[in-house]
Design a protein around this motif. Sequence first.
Motif, PDB file in Angstrom:
ATOM      1  N   ARG A  71      16.065 -26.597 -28.054  1.00 49.76           N
ATOM      2  CA  ARG A  71      16.215 -26.279 -29.436  1.00 49.76           C
ATOM      3  C   ARG A  71      14.783 -26.782 -30.120  1.00 49.76           C
ATOM      4  N   LEU A  72      13.936 -26.112 -30.279  1.00 54.57           N
ATOM      5  CA  LEU A  72      12.586 -26.092 -30.728  1.00 54.57           C
ATOM      6  C   LEU A  72      12.426 -26.034 -32.295  1.00 54.57           C
ATOM      7  N   ASP A  73      11.295 -26.872 -32.592  1.00 54.02           N
ATOM      8  CA  ASP A  73      11.104 -26.754 -34.220  1.00 54.02           C
ATOM      9  C   ASP A  73       9.771 -26.337 -34.568  1.00 54.02           C
ATOM     10  N   GLY A  74       9.093 -25.843 -33.437  1.00 55.79           N
ATOM     11  CA  GLY A  74       7.920 -25.115 -33.979  1.00 55.79           C
ATOM     12  C   GLY A  74       6.960 -24.832 -32.743  1.00 55.79           C
ATOM     13  N   PHE A  75       6.107 -24.215 -33.041  1.00 52.11           N
ATOM     14  CA  PHE A  75       5.421 -23.790 -31.848  1.00 52.11           C
ATOM     15  C   PHE A  75       3.951 -23.785 -31.989  1.00 52.11           C
ATOM     16  N   VAL A  76       3.077 -24.429 -31.137  1.00 49.54           N
ATOM     17  CA  VAL A  76       1.551 -24.350 -31.123  1.00 49.54           C
ATOM     18  C   VAL A  76       1.374 -23.091 -30.261  1.00 49.54           C
ATOM     19  N   GLY A  77       0.644 -22.150 -31.140  1.00 49.84           N
ATOM     20  CA  GLY A  77       0.656 -20.997 -30.839  1.00 49.84           C
ATOM     21  C   GLY A  77      -0.378 -20.602 -29.764  1.00 49.84           C
ATOM     22  N   PRO A  78      -0.254 -19.698 -28.944  1.00 52.19           N
ATOM     23  CA  PRO A  78      -1.375 -19.632 -27.574  1.00 52.19           C
ATOM     24  C   PRO A  78      -2.801 -19.090 -28.415  1.00 52.19           C
ATOM     25  N   ARG A 121      -0.524 -11.962 -35.993  1.00 51.28           N
ATOM     26  CA  ARG A 121       0.551 -11.184 -36.620  1.00 51.28           C
ATOM     27  C   ARG A 121       1.935 -11.057 -35.638  1.00 51.28           C
ATOM     28  N   PRO A 122       1.551 -10.625 -34.252  1.00 48.38           N
ATOM     29  CA  PRO A 122       3.142 -10.509 -33.473  1.00 48.38           C
ATOM     30  C   PRO A 122       3.830 -11.649 -33.516  1.00 48.38           C
ATOM     31  N   LEU A 123       3.610 -12.631 -33.682  1.00 42.06           N
ATOM     32  CA  LEU A 123       4.167 -14.094 -33.875  1.00 42.06           C
ATOM     33  C   LEU A 123       4.869 -14.294 -34.918  1.00 42.06           C
ATOM     34  N   GLU A 124       4.751 -13.397 -35.863  1.00 40.72           N
ATOM     35  CA  GLU A 124       5.330 -13.546 -37.305  1.00 40.72           C
ATOM     36  C   GLU A 124       7.065 -13.482 -37.165  1.00 40.72           C
ATOM     37  N   PHE A 125       7.248 -13.121 -35.983  1.00 42.18           N
ATOM     38  CA  PHE A 125       8.910 -12.625 -35.880  1.00 42.18           C
ATOM     39  C   PHE A 125       9.627 -14.474 -35.827  1.00 42.18           C
ATOM     40  N   ILE A 126       8.704 -15.412 -35.144  1.00 42.79           N
ATOM     41  CA  ILE A 126       9.282 -16.410 -34.893  1.00 42.79           C
ATOM     42  C   ILE A 126       9.454 -17.367 -36.382  1.00 42.79           C
ATOM     43  N   ALA A 127       8.533 -17.118 -37.295  1.00 43.63           N
ATOM     44  CA  ALA A 127       9.075 -17.640 -38.638  1.00 43.63           C
ATOM     45  C   ALA A 127       9.935 -16.747 -39.477  1.00 43.63           C
ATOM     46  N   ALA A 128       9.889 -15.550 -39.200  1.00 45.32           N
ATOM     47  CA  ALA A 128      10.794 -14.550 -40.119  1.00 45.32           C
ATOM     48  C   ALA A 128      12.149 -14.399 -39.554  1.00 45.32           C
ATOM     49  N   ASP A 129      12.424 -14.263 -38.230  1.00 44.59           N
ATOM     50  CA  ASP A 129      13.671 -14.053 -37.808  1.00 44.59           C
ATOM     51  C   ASP A 129      14.298 -15.481 -37.274  1.00 44.59           C
ATOM     52  N   TYR A 130      13.623 -16.436 -36.790  1.00 38.53           N
ATOM     53  CA  TYR A 130      13.965 -17.803 -36.331  1.00 38.53           C
ATOM     54  C   TYR A 130      13.881 -18.926 -37.202  1.00 38.53           C
ATOM     55  N   GLY A 131      13.069 -18.818 -38.439  1.00 41.97           N
ATOM     56  CA  GLY A 131      12.630 -19.969 -39.133  1.00 41.97           C
ATOM     57  C   GLY A 131      11.980 -20.897 -38.667  1.00 41.97           C
ATOM     58  N   LYS A 132      11.100 -20.918 -37.732  1.00 40.68           N
ATOM     59  CA  LYS A 132      10.311 -22.087 -37.124  1.00 40.68           C
ATOM     60  C   LYS A 132       8.658 -21.551 -37.525  1.00 40.68           C
ATOM     61  N   GLU A 188       5.736 -20.783 -41.580  1.00 41.78           N
ATOM     62  CA  GLU A 188       4.710 -19.517 -41.471  1.00 41.78           C
ATOM     63  C   GLU A 188       3.979 -19.598 -40.391  1.00 41.78           C
ATOM     64  N   VAL A 189       3.034 -18.311 -40.185  1.00 40.54           N
ATOM     65  CA  VAL A 189       2.262 -18.343 -38.832  1.00 40.54           C
ATOM     66  C   VAL A 189       0.895 -18.830 -39.559  1.00 40.54           C
ATOM     67  N   GLU A 190       0.485 -19.849 -39.131  1.00 41.55           N
ATOM     68  CA  GLU A 190      -0.998 -20.315 -39.546  1.00 41.55           C
ATOM     69  C   GLU A 190      -1.893 -20.244 -38.189  1.00 41.55           C
ATOM     70  N   ASN A 191      -3.119 -20.302 -38.683  1.00 42.93           N
ATOM     71  CA  ASN A 191      -4.057 -19.772 -37.580  1.00 42.93           C
ATOM     72  C   ASN A 191      -5.016 -20.870 -37.879  1.00 42.93           C
ATOM     73  N   GLN A 192      -4.855 -21.973 -36.752  1.00 42.66           N
ATOM     74  CA  GLN A 192      -5.965 -23.049 -36.915  1.00 42.66           C
ATOM     75  C   GLN A 192      -7.266 -22.369 -36.224  1.00 42.66           C
ATOM     76  N   TYR A 193      -7.036 -21.567 -35.234  1.00 44.67           N
ATOM     77  CA  TYR A 193      -8.398 -21.062 -34.396  1.00 44.67           C
ATOM     78  C   TYR A 193      -8.712 -19.997 -34.994  1.00 44.67           C
ATOM     79  N   ARG A 194      -8.808 -19.914 -36.363  1.00 44.53           N
ATOM     80  CA  ARG A 194      -9.624 -18.656 -37.024  1.00 44.53           C
ATOM     81  C   ARG A 194     -11.017 -18.518 -36.374  1.00 44.53           C
ATOM     82  N   ARG A 195     -11.671 -19.268 -36.010  1.00 43.70           N
ATOM     83  CA  ARG A 195     -13.252 -19.157 -35.635  1.00 43.70           C
ATOM     84  C   ARG A 195     -13.160 -18.409 -34.576  1.00 43.70           C
TER      85      ARG A 195
END
Lengths: 92, 371
Positions: B187-194, B204-215, B244-251
């Motif tokens: 049971r995961l609550d969220g992801f630190v994305g690669p 963008r391809p990670l959006e399914f995690i928010a959209a389909d799984y609500g994380k 949501e999918v947020e991008n901390q590594y935008r730089r």
Amino acid sequence: MCLAIPGQVLEYVDEDNRLARVDVAGVHRTINVALLDADGVSVAVGDWVLIHVGFALSKVDEAEAEATLSLLRSMGADFEQELAELRASVIE
Amino acid sequence: MRFVDEFRDAELGRRLAIEIRAAADPDRHVKLMEVCGGHTHSIYKYGLDDLLPSNVELVHGPGCPVCVIPMGRVDDAIAMAHEPGVIFTCFGDMMRVPGSDGTLMDAKAEGADIRMVYSPLDALRIAKAEPDRQVVFFAIGFETTAPSTALTLKRAKAEGVANFSCFCNHVTIVPPLRALLDSPDLRLDGFVGPGHVSTVVGARPLEFIAADYGKPVVVSGFEPTDILQSVLMLLTQLRDGRCEVENQYRRVVPYDGNLRALEVMAEVFALRPHFEWRGLGFISHSGLRLGDAYADFDAELRYAVPGLRVADPKACQCGEVLKGVIKPWECKVFGTACTPERPIGTCMVSSEGACAAYYNYGRFAREKQLV
Ligand code: SF4
């Protein structure tokens, strides 16, 4: 092999094959920069790039490159190993 | 606290730790998965988990490319390396990954011509320098590495380097994440994305995690403060009831990825119907093979290999580690029979592997400290 190391582009050595010489923490090696060719813009001499398995993966600014390098240096042996592998690389 | 002593941005780190504590809901145990082995490494190097409140747990994901290669594929690699006339090339880490009967390093000691390369282009150069030999490149890695193999193959084809071939084991990041999210024991609550994979595929391809799984997902950089900031962003989303999918590594990471890299991958590779992952089993559409236009360069078509599925050794719990179900030190052989010098499982091989990261930074067992 997972690390992406920052390097600075010194010169193009083979424009057709998109090969450029870079300086990575004092090590000079040839890498491929084709992945950063987009819409007529490509890597220029002096640019900083993140390098992974001999290919430039993304352009970064100098501050980001410095920060990444100091993070890698702090890894000690793993970074040394990566540099040793890079040093053994001869891309033509 | 190593972090505070060693990290240049210690002050910022301390401030983030305070904000994290303020954002975390004290009545809720939160499990956040860091997908990428590079993050795992930074977390243990800097003891970042010690800075988190005890109800915020970081679990390690399947993002170490060396760790996910199943034994059967190592056996196939060794079989290719033993073919007469073959020069077998691979990244250094792969030399130490155990197959069912030893490693590539052992095969080299037995006389196979196996050479470590830094880049697939090094393998291609060897092929051109030794036209009388067959050079096979053992391609592994996620979308971070796959474009490099693709460009190398394009060049081999353009130059007609007939004695070069590729044993393709490239994998894609989205299907294993979906498999983990579908898995009942986690049971995961969220992801630190690669970070690095996302420079290629984008966020963008990670959006399914928010959209389909609500994380929530936050794509993160690798510095200690990047990771802490990403954890804070995740906790803030959870507190505010957002996903949501947020991008901390935008730089470094463009939201849409590197279009050129995606193009060459699409040109050279095709999706396999399924691919076996160490410890995770077969996952649909998760692996790449060479596309039909590149069939001439496909080592799997050139050589007869065992191609068998080999069960992991009984003692090995890499699958549970890769799924974040257990911590490395909970594996029975961790640090005793399995060490970086003599690994039983893959997670102990590469420095990005969770077991190696724990081992190297002295995490033999620990209780969560209250900070
Ligand atoms: S300690 Fe070794 S066998 Fe156990 S999970 Fe880690 S790598 Fe696998």
